[in-house]
Structures are given as C-alpha cells and as structure tokens.
Design a protein around this motif. Structure first.
Motif, PDB file in Angstrom:
ATOM      1  N   ARG A  63      35.920  63.405 -36.563  1.00  9.25           N
ATOM      2  CA  ARG A  63      37.241  63.985 -36.797  1.00  9.25           C
ATOM      3  C   ARG A  63      37.955  64.107 -35.461  1.00  9.25           C
ATOM      4  NH1 ARG A  63      37.686  66.989 -41.811  1.00  9.25           N
ATOM      5  NH2 ARG A  63      39.207  68.302 -40.781  1.00  9.25           N
ATOM      6  N   SER A  64      39.233  64.250 -35.488  1.00  7.87           N
ATOM      7  CA  SER A  64      39.995  64.369 -34.245  1.00  7.87           C
ATOM      8  C   SER A  64      39.964  65.812 -33.745  1.00  7.87           C
ATOM      9  CB  SER A  64      41.449  63.939 -34.467  1.00  7.87           C
ATOM     10  OG  SER A  64      42.118  64.901 -35.259  1.00  7.87           O
ATOM     11  N   PRO A  65      40.129  66.004 -32.435  1.00 10.37           N
ATOM     12  CA  PRO A  65      40.207  67.378 -31.931  1.00 10.37           C
ATOM     13  C   PRO A  65      41.334  68.160 -32.608  1.00 10.37           C
ATOM     14  CG  PRO A  65      40.016  65.829 -30.104  1.00 10.37           C
ATOM     15  CD  PRO A  65      40.213  65.026 -31.355  1.00 10.37           C
ATOM     16  N   GLY A  66      42.440  67.480 -32.854  1.00 10.67           N
ATOM     17  CA  GLY A  66      43.569  68.132 -33.510  1.00 10.67           C
ATOM     18  C   GLY A  66      43.249  68.610 -34.907  1.00 10.67           C
ATOM     19  N   SER A  67      42.403  67.873 -35.624  1.00 11.90           N
ATOM     20  CA  SER A  67      42.060  68.296 -36.983  1.00 11.90           C
ATOM     21  C   SER A  67      41.193  69.548 -36.960  1.00 11.90           C
ATOM     22  CB  SER A  67      41.355  67.170 -37.753  1.00 11.90           C
ATOM     23  OG  SER A  67      40.054  66.947 -37.274  1.00 11.90           O
ATOM     24  N   TRP A  68      40.322  69.673 -35.939  1.00 12.97           N
ATOM     25  CA  TRP A  68      39.523  70.899 -35.814  1.00 12.97           C
ATOM     26  C   TRP A  68      40.420  72.090 -35.497  1.00 12.97           C
ATOM     27  CZ3 TRP A  68      35.015  70.954 -37.870  1.00 12.97           C
ATOM     28  CH2 TRP A  68      34.212  69.818 -37.889  1.00 12.97           C
ATOM     29  N   LEU A  69      41.375  71.884 -34.593  1.00 10.49           N
ATOM     30  CA  LEU A  69      42.298  72.975 -34.247  1.00 10.49           C
ATOM     31  C   LEU A  69      43.214  73.316 -35.414  1.00 10.49           C
ATOM     32  CD1 LEU A  69      43.214  72.013 -30.580  1.00 10.49           C
ATOM     33  CD2 LEU A  69      41.756  73.898 -31.346  1.00 10.49           C
ATOM     34  N   ALA A  70      43.639  72.299 -36.169  1.00 11.72           N
ATOM     35  CA  ALA A  70      44.503  72.546 -37.335  1.00 11.72           C
ATOM     36  C   ALA A  70      43.756  73.342 -38.401  1.00 11.72           C
ATOM     37  CB  ALA A  70      45.003  71.226 -37.913  1.00 11.72           C
ATOM     38  N   MET A  71      42.473  73.025 -38.594  1.00 10.98           N
ATOM     39  CA  MET A  71      41.675  73.770 -39.563  1.00 10.98           C
ATOM     40  C   MET A  71      41.575  75.241 -39.144  1.00 10.98           C
ATOM     41  SD  MET A  71      37.745  73.107 -40.854  1.00 10.98           S
ATOM     42  CE  MET A  71      38.050  71.375 -41.140  1.00 10.98           C
ATOM     43  N   GLN A  72      41.366  75.475 -37.852  1.00 10.85           N
ATOM     44  CA  GLN A  72      41.296  76.845 -37.336  1.00 10.85           C
ATOM     45  C   GLN A  72      42.640  77.550 -37.511  1.00 10.85           C
ATOM     46  OE1 GLN A  72      38.446  78.490 -35.773  1.00 10.85           O
ATOM     47  NE2 GLN A  72      39.784  80.180 -36.321  1.00 10.85           N
ATOM     48  N   ALA A  73      43.737  76.848 -37.201  1.00 18.71           N
ATOM     49  CA  ALA A  73      45.073  77.437 -37.313  1.00 18.71           C
ATOM     50  C   ALA A  73      45.398  77.787 -38.766  1.00 18.71           C
ATOM     51  CB  ALA A  73      46.127  76.489 -36.744  1.00 18.71           C
ATOM     52  N   GLN A  74      45.045  76.917 -39.706  1.00 22.00           N
ATOM     53  CA  GLN A  74      45.287  77.196 -41.134  1.00 22.00           C
ATOM     54  C   GLN A  74      44.531  78.445 -41.569  1.00 22.00           C
ATOM     55  OE1 GLN A  74      47.185  76.103 -43.513  1.00 22.00           O
ATOM     56  NE2 GLN A  74      48.087  74.335 -42.515  1.00 22.00           N
ATOM     57  N   TYR A  75      43.278  78.538 -41.139  1.00 16.38           N
ATOM     58  CA  TYR A  75      42.469  79.704 -41.492  1.00 16.38           C
ATOM     59  C   TYR A  75      43.052  80.975 -40.869  1.00 16.38           C
ATOM     60  CZ  TYR A  75      38.598  82.919 -41.881  1.00 16.38           C
ATOM     61  OH  TYR A  75      37.845  84.030 -42.156  1.00 16.38           O
ATOM     62  N   ASP A  76      43.420  80.904 -39.586  1.00 15.84           N
ATOM     63  CA  ASP A  76      43.983  82.069 -38.898  1.00 15.84           C
ATOM     64  C   ASP A  76      45.287  82.526 -39.535  1.00 15.84           C
ATOM     65  OD1 ASP A  76      41.866  81.994 -37.110  1.00 15.84           O
ATOM     66  OD2 ASP A  76      43.023  81.064 -35.492  1.00 15.84           O
ATOM     67  N   LEU A  77      46.147  81.579 -39.878  1.00 20.77           N
ATOM     68  CA  LEU A  77      47.426  81.924 -40.497  1.00 20.77           C
ATOM     69  C   LEU A  77      47.215  82.555 -41.871  1.00 20.77           C
ATOM     70  CD1 LEU A  77      50.492  81.916 -40.393  1.00 20.77           C
ATOM     71  CD2 LEU A  77      50.447  79.575 -41.261  1.00 20.77           C
ATOM     72  N   TRP A  78      46.332  81.976 -42.672  1.00 20.56           N
ATOM     73  CA  TRP A  78      46.055  82.531 -43.992  1.00 20.56           C
ATOM     74  C   TRP A  78      45.514  83.955 -43.868  1.00 20.56           C
ATOM     75  CZ3 TRP A  78      41.441  84.065 -46.352  1.00 20.56           C
ATOM     76  CH2 TRP A  78      41.544  84.348 -47.715  1.00 20.56           C
ATOM     77  N   THR A  79      44.590  84.162 -42.922  1.00 19.22           N
ATOM     78  CA  THR A  79      44.007  85.483 -42.710  1.00 19.22           C
ATOM     79  C   THR A  79      45.074  86.483 -42.276  1.00 19.22           C
ATOM     80  OG1 THR A  79      41.885  84.488 -42.129  1.00 19.22           O
ATOM     81  CG2 THR A  79      42.233  86.759 -41.448  1.00 19.22           C
ATOM     82  N   ALA A  80      45.935  86.080 -41.343  1.00 14.75           N
ATOM     83  CA  ALA A  80      46.989  86.973 -40.857  1.00 14.75           C
ATOM     84  C   ALA A  80      47.965  87.335 -41.981  1.00 14.75           C
ATOM     85  CB  ALA A  80      47.738  86.321 -39.699  1.00 14.75           C
ATOM     86  N   GLN A  81      48.330  86.358 -42.805  1.00 12.53           N
ATOM     87  CA  GLN A  81      49.251  86.641 -43.913  1.00 12.53           C
ATOM     88  C   GLN A  81      48.629  87.626 -44.889  1.00 12.53           C
ATOM     89  OE1 GLN A  81      49.942  82.583 -45.157  1.00 12.53           O
ATOM     90  NE2 GLN A  81      51.998  82.589 -44.283  1.00 12.53           N
ATOM     91  N   LYS A  82      47.358  87.445 -45.164  1.00 11.24           N
ATOM     92  CA  LYS A  82      46.658  88.317 -46.098  1.00 11.24           C
ATOM     93  C   LYS A  82      46.548  89.741 -45.541  1.00 11.24           C
ATOM     94  CE  LYS A  82      42.083  88.572 -47.936  1.00 11.24           C
ATOM     95  NZ  LYS A  82      40.777  87.972 -47.950  1.00 11.24           N
ATOM     96  N   GLU A  83      46.230  89.858 -44.254  1.00 12.97           N
ATOM     97  CA  GLU A  83      46.011  91.169 -43.647  1.00 12.97           C
ATOM     98  C   GLU A  83      47.295  91.906 -43.290  1.00 12.97           C
ATOM     99  OE1 GLU A  83      43.501  90.342 -40.318  1.00 12.97           O
ATOM    100  OE2 GLU A  83      41.732  90.009 -41.567  1.00 12.97           O
ATOM    101  N   ASN A  84      48.392  91.197 -43.084  1.00 13.94           N
ATOM    102  CA  ASN A  84      49.619  91.820 -42.581  1.00 13.94           C
ATOM    103  C   ASN A  84      50.746  91.867 -43.600  1.00 13.94           C
ATOM    104  OD1 ASN A  84      48.879  92.364 -39.755  1.00 13.94           O
ATOM    105  ND2 ASN A  84      48.597  90.154 -39.708  1.00 13.94           N
ATOM    106  N   LYS A  85      50.456  91.629 -44.848  1.00 13.28           N
ATOM    107  CA  LYS A  85      51.499  91.588 -45.873  1.00 13.28           C
ATOM    108  C   LYS A  85      52.400  92.829 -45.847  1.00 13.28           C
ATOM    109  CE  LYS A  85      50.638  88.969 -49.569  1.00 13.28           C
ATOM    110  NZ  LYS A  85      49.961  88.539 -50.762  1.00 13.28           N
ATOM    111  N   THR A  86      51.814  94.008 -45.852  1.00  9.23           N
ATOM    112  CA  THR A  86      52.620  95.232 -45.905  1.00  9.23           C
ATOM    113  C   THR A  86      53.279  95.530 -44.558  1.00  9.23           C
ATOM    114  OG1 THR A  86      50.670  96.580 -45.452  1.00  9.23           O
ATOM    115  CG2 THR A  86      51.274  96.275 -47.751  1.00  9.23           C
ATOM    116  N   ARG A  87      52.636  95.193 -43.465  1.00 11.11           N
ATOM    117  CA  ARG A  87      53.227  95.466 -42.150  1.00 11.11           C
ATOM    118  C   ARG A  87      54.431  94.584 -41.860  1.00 11.11           C
ATOM    119  NH1 ARG A  87      48.616  95.647 -37.753  1.00 11.11           N
ATOM    120  NH2 ARG A  87      47.552  94.214 -39.133  1.00 11.11           N
TER     121      ARG A  87
END
Length: 100
Positions: A63-87
C-alpha cells in the motif's frame, strides 16, 4: 463520503496481515518494520501512525504511505466527530467581510 465506523489501521493490520497467516507473529512484523515489538504493539492497539511509520508500513506490507495516513485520518476524524458532537453545537460559521 462520510464513513461509518472506519477501521483503525492497527486493527486492519492485525486482520489482514497477521491473523490469517499461521506462524506470523507481531514480533516478526515489528522486526521487518525495524521497530521494537512494543512500538508495533502500541500501533496495533490503537496508536497513531506517523509519517515515518507510514513509510515503513508501505515498504514492509505494501500500500502507499498516503493510504496508511489516510486510513489513520479517517479513523481520527470519525472518532473526533463522535466524541465532540455536543461540544461543537455552539460553533458557528464565520462570514468574512467583502474586500473592496
């Protein structure tokens, strides 16, 4: 496109590159990556992928380095949206004045 519960890269690595192959251990993959088993273990257990780790994963697992970073970014963004909805309720869009 909004992703629902994206896979953490560590879980993806475990399911794709370790679990299906009898005789492949975390220690073996860590050695191939050139990192300590504890460093690799932290990644598998939810640690973030750095740019350097993305380069190592790309060379070792594919896989490309970018695909590993994109996978991490997708996970981080999803987690942040879930945790910060009310804030984020009080956050407003800023309208810039028109420039003459």
């Amino acid at each position: 496109m909004k992703m629902h519960n994206p896979s953490h890269p560590g879980g993806f690595i475990r399911r794709t590159y370790i679990d299906p192959f009898e005789g492949v251990s975390e220690r073996m993959v860590a050695k191939a990556l050139g990192v300590s088993p504890s460093t690799f273990g932290r990644l598998l257990n939810g640690g973030s992928i750095s740019a350097e780790m993305a380069l190592r994963l790309s060379k070792t697992l594919g896989r490309s380095p970018g695909s590993w970073l994109a996978m991490q970014a997708q996970y981080d963004l999803w987690t942040a949206q879930k945790e910060n909805k009310t804030r984020l309720k009080d956050v407003k869009k800023f309208t810039f004045p028109k420039v003459a």
